[in-house]
Design a protein around this motif. Sequence first.
Motif, PDB file in Angstrom:
ATOM      1  N   SER A 176     -12.909   3.520  -6.028  1.00 29.62           N
ATOM      2  CA  SER A 176     -12.890   5.379  -6.145  1.00 29.62           C
ATOM      3  C   SER A 176     -12.421   5.813  -4.155  1.00 29.62           C
ATOM      4  N   GLU A 177     -11.728   6.963  -3.750  1.00 32.02           N
ATOM      5  CA  GLU A 177     -11.033   6.809  -2.229  1.00 32.02           C
ATOM      6  C   GLU A 177     -13.118   7.190  -1.899  1.00 32.02           C
ATOM      7  N   LYS A 213      -4.399   7.762  -4.893  1.00 31.24           N
ATOM      8  CA  LYS A 213      -3.722   9.102  -5.764  1.00 31.24           C
ATOM      9  C   LYS A 213      -5.007   9.616  -6.984  1.00 31.24           C
ATOM     10  N   ASP A 214      -4.799  10.806  -6.935  1.00 26.98           N
ATOM     11  CA  ASP A 214      -5.501  12.030  -7.904  1.00 26.98           C
ATOM     12  C   ASP A 214      -5.203  11.628  -9.125  1.00 26.98           C
ATOM     13  N   THR A 215      -5.864  10.581 -10.111  1.00 30.26           N
ATOM     14  CA  THR A 215      -6.218  10.645 -11.204  1.00 30.26           C
ATOM     15  C   THR A 215      -6.274  11.232 -12.306  1.00 30.26           C
ATOM     16  N   GLY A 224      -9.814  11.929 -10.751  1.00 29.55           N
ATOM     17  CA  GLY A 224     -10.712  11.563  -9.271  1.00 29.55           C
ATOM     18  C   GLY A 224      -9.709  10.498  -8.941  1.00 29.55           C
ATOM     19  N   ARG A 225      -9.688  10.600  -7.527  1.00 29.51           N
ATOM     20  CA  ARG A 225      -9.672   9.928  -6.502  1.00 29.51           C
ATOM     21  C   ARG A 225      -9.646   8.855  -5.963  1.00 29.51           C
ATOM     22  N   TYR A 226      -8.359   7.577  -6.778  1.00 28.30           N
ATOM     23  CA  TYR A 226      -8.504   6.190  -6.389  1.00 28.30           C
ATOM     24  C   TYR A 226      -6.930   5.442  -5.899  1.00 28.30           C
TER      25      TYR A 226
END
Length: 280
Positions: free
Chosen positions: A74-75, A106-108, A111-113
């Motif tokens: 994750s970010e 990338k926003d999945t 969440g952002r990963y």
Amino acid sequence: MNQLLVEIGTEEIPAGYIKPALNFFSSMLRKKLADVRIDHFEARTFGTPRRLTVVIDNVADRQVPLITEVTGPSEKIGFDENGKPTVPAQKFAEKNGVSIDQIKVKDTGKGRYLCVEKTEPALSTIQILEKALPEIILSIPFPKTMHWSDLRIQFARPIHSICAMLGPKVIPFQVGNIKSSRYTFGHRFLNSGKIRLSNPDEYIKALSSAHVLADIEERKRALKLQMAKAVEQVGGYTLPDDELVDIVANLIEFPVAVVGRFDRKFLELPREILITAMRE
């Protein structure tokens, strides 16, 4: 885009083996091209007792590149509060063979990963086919197969030659003791020499000039025309029998019809017995 030609030259294959073998050969070759992402058009088949051939138009020179997206941590784990990459981000980049600058966020939806796009190297069509063709050729099924010489391979009849070309280039490989080339061959008795092809699109015309009608449907039409002309000269006619025409067309490479005769004393039998005996 180039034309692909693969011809397996053999000793005489039984007539009933030819069409099923061509259908399988064509299907497997097109499936292989599709599986490895090589663009191509439809396949055409040609066959005689001495050759099984597949021609495919507009075959791409290389694979379509495969781009895959790999998702990492994750970010929050990949970057610290100052936006600098953490050890997990660096490890993710190293594992996928990219620099840290190539990593995207990338926003999945969950969440952002961290993610990265990977492009697999695109191999040439010749590189792929030189490995695939021996396996495809030897996988063609026949009701019966045979061994020859001291080779460990099997086929309907001994293989004498393989012509394999993509455009002007030869696809180099070997099946048993036979190496692929740009050479085909003419009729065994009327034009028995080798024929050099500069390009696959010369194939049909070159064989026709060497007394070989490689197109099965063309050979059937020529056979019917020859028979009609032959019996017309003696005031006779032919009995419709498409199944027999199919068989005879795949027993020959170049039809030449002649009229034969029996002594009448051998014909004093019921019509059905005479026809069955001659037909079978």
